[in-house]
Every structure is written in C-alpha cells, then in structure tokens.
Write a protein that holds these residues in place. Structure first.
Motif, PDB file in Angstrom:
ATOM      1  N   LYS A 237      13.090   7.949   3.606  1.00  0.00           N
ATOM      2  CA  LYS A 237      12.604   7.998   4.987  1.00  0.00           C
ATOM      3  C   LYS A 237      13.448   7.093   5.880  1.00  0.00           C
ATOM      4  N   ALA A 238      13.830   5.921   5.364  1.00  0.00           N
ATOM      5  CA  ALA A 238      14.663   4.988   6.117  1.00  0.00           C
ATOM      6  C   ALA A 238      16.046   5.574   6.403  1.00  0.00           C
ATOM      7  N   GLN A 239      16.466   6.540   5.593  1.00  0.00           N
ATOM      8  CA  GLN A 239      17.758   7.209   5.803  1.00  0.00           C
ATOM      9  C   GLN A 239      17.621   8.451   6.683  1.00  0.00           C
ATOM     10  N   GLY A 240      16.424   8.698   7.194  1.00  0.00           N
ATOM     11  CA  GLY A 240      16.219   9.817   8.099  1.00  0.00           C
ATOM     12  C   GLY A 240      15.775  11.106   7.442  1.00  0.00           C
ATOM     13  N   VAL A 241      15.457  11.075   6.143  1.00  0.00           N
ATOM     14  CA  VAL A 241      14.999  12.279   5.448  1.00  0.00           C
ATOM     15  C   VAL A 241      13.625  12.664   5.989  1.00  0.00           C
ATOM     16  N   LYS A 242      13.452  13.952   6.252  1.00  0.00           N
ATOM     17  CA  LYS A 242      12.197  14.472   6.791  1.00  0.00           C
ATOM     18  C   LYS A 242      11.297  14.944   5.661  1.00  0.00           C
ATOM     19  N   PHE A 243      10.136  14.354   5.563  1.00  0.00           N
ATOM     20  CA  PHE A 243       9.171  14.709   4.526  1.00  0.00           C
ATOM     21  C   PHE A 243       8.135  15.670   5.076  1.00  0.00           C
ATOM     22  N   THR A 244       7.758  16.638   4.250  1.00  0.00           N
ATOM     23  CA  THR A 244       6.672  17.545   4.600  1.00  0.00           C
ATOM     24  C   THR A 244       5.385  17.138   3.893  1.00  0.00           C
ATOM     25  N   MET A 245       5.498  16.259   2.906  1.00  0.00           N
ATOM     26  CA  MET A 245       4.331  15.711   2.217  1.00  0.00           C
ATOM     27  C   MET A 245       4.638  14.268   1.839  1.00  0.00           C
ATOM     28  N   GLU A 246       3.800  13.362   2.302  1.00  0.00           N
ATOM     29  CA  GLU A 246       3.923  11.958   1.929  1.00  0.00           C
ATOM     30  C   GLU A 246       3.470  11.796   0.483  1.00  0.00           C
ATOM     31  N   PRO A 247       3.772  10.666  -0.147  1.00  0.00           N
ATOM     32  CA  PRO A 247       3.328  10.464  -1.528  1.00  0.00           C
ATOM     33  C   PRO A 247       1.826  10.712  -1.679  1.00  0.00           C
ATOM     34  N   THR A 248       1.515  11.578  -2.629  1.00  0.00           N
ATOM     35  CA  THR A 248       0.145  12.011  -2.845  1.00  0.00           C
ATOM     36  C   THR A 248      -0.125  12.112  -4.337  1.00  0.00           C
TER      37      THR A 248
END
Length: 130
Positions: free
Chosen positions: A93-104
């Motif tokens: 995330k700090a590198q700008g990666v876009k997540f569609t689901m946070e850690p779950t």
C-alpha cells in the motif's frame, strides 16, 4: 509430480515485469523471444529453482475475455503466500498498490488480501497462521 510453471495473463509484459520485480520482489528467471512470442518468467528470490510464474501476453481474444471476466467478478488470477498478510499489505500500500480487499480472516487462521497488479489481474496474498 510437482508444479513447475503457472501463468498470469498480462496486457503489457514490460509493465508486468516491472511490477512483479520492483513492487512484489520477484526476480526474472527467463526472457526469451522467438517468432513474435516472449517467454517471460519470474520466481521467488528465495527459491530461484522453484515454481516459475509466466507473465504471458493476453493477445488471444478468448484469454482477454476470460481475464476481463474474472477481474470484473473480483476473482484473483493467482494467490501468493506471504509470512504476514498485514505487513505485506502495508508495504505494498505504501508503494501505491491498489487493494480491492484489505487483510481479512476468511476462515480460521487464514488471512487474505487482494490487489490489482496493474496488468489486468487481481492477485491474492495469504497467510496461514500457525
């Protein structure tokens, strides 16, 4: 019998190579061109003779339709194991990666997160906690 190769279809091999090496931390294993085709694989740095991931161009209409369909349905094209899904989520995330689901936590002791690889795929990372 063991798995030696798996693939993800990508819409741009150069962009995919950059993302999978610079962002995810894989290393290039093979890069061979022949008759308009490019055989481009990466491996985990800790297992250079392990399973190779082929970054295969999605230049087939059936492949493009499949890739688009599973992406739109939110289905990951691949799943990678990590030591700590939460830590990897924060690093990416700090590198700008876009997540569609946070850690779950999806089932007991299995934590996943899903991100967009910028090349037409959703990728899942997961940790099986001991």
């Amino acid at each position: 019998m063991k798995i030696i190769l798996t693939r993800v279809f990508v819409d741009d091999q150069e962009r995919a190579l950059k993302f999978y090496i610079e962002t995810l931390g894989f290393v290039k294993k093979n890069d061979v061109s022949a008759e308009g085709y490019r055989w481009l694989t990466v491996v985990s740095p800790g297992d250079p003779n392990g399973t190779e991931l082929l970054l295969e161009l999605n230049d087939n209409p059936v492949v493009r339709a499949y890739q688009k369909g599973i992406f739109e349905q939110g289905i990951p094209a691949a799943s990678f194991g990590v030591e700590d899904t939460h830590a990897e989520y924060e690093r990416l995330k700090a590198q700008g990666v876009k997540f569609t689901m946070e850690p779950t936590e999806v089932v007991d002791r299995v934590i996943i997160a899903v991100f967009d690889d910028t090349c037409g795929n959703l990728i899942q990372i997961q940790t099986l906690q001991k």
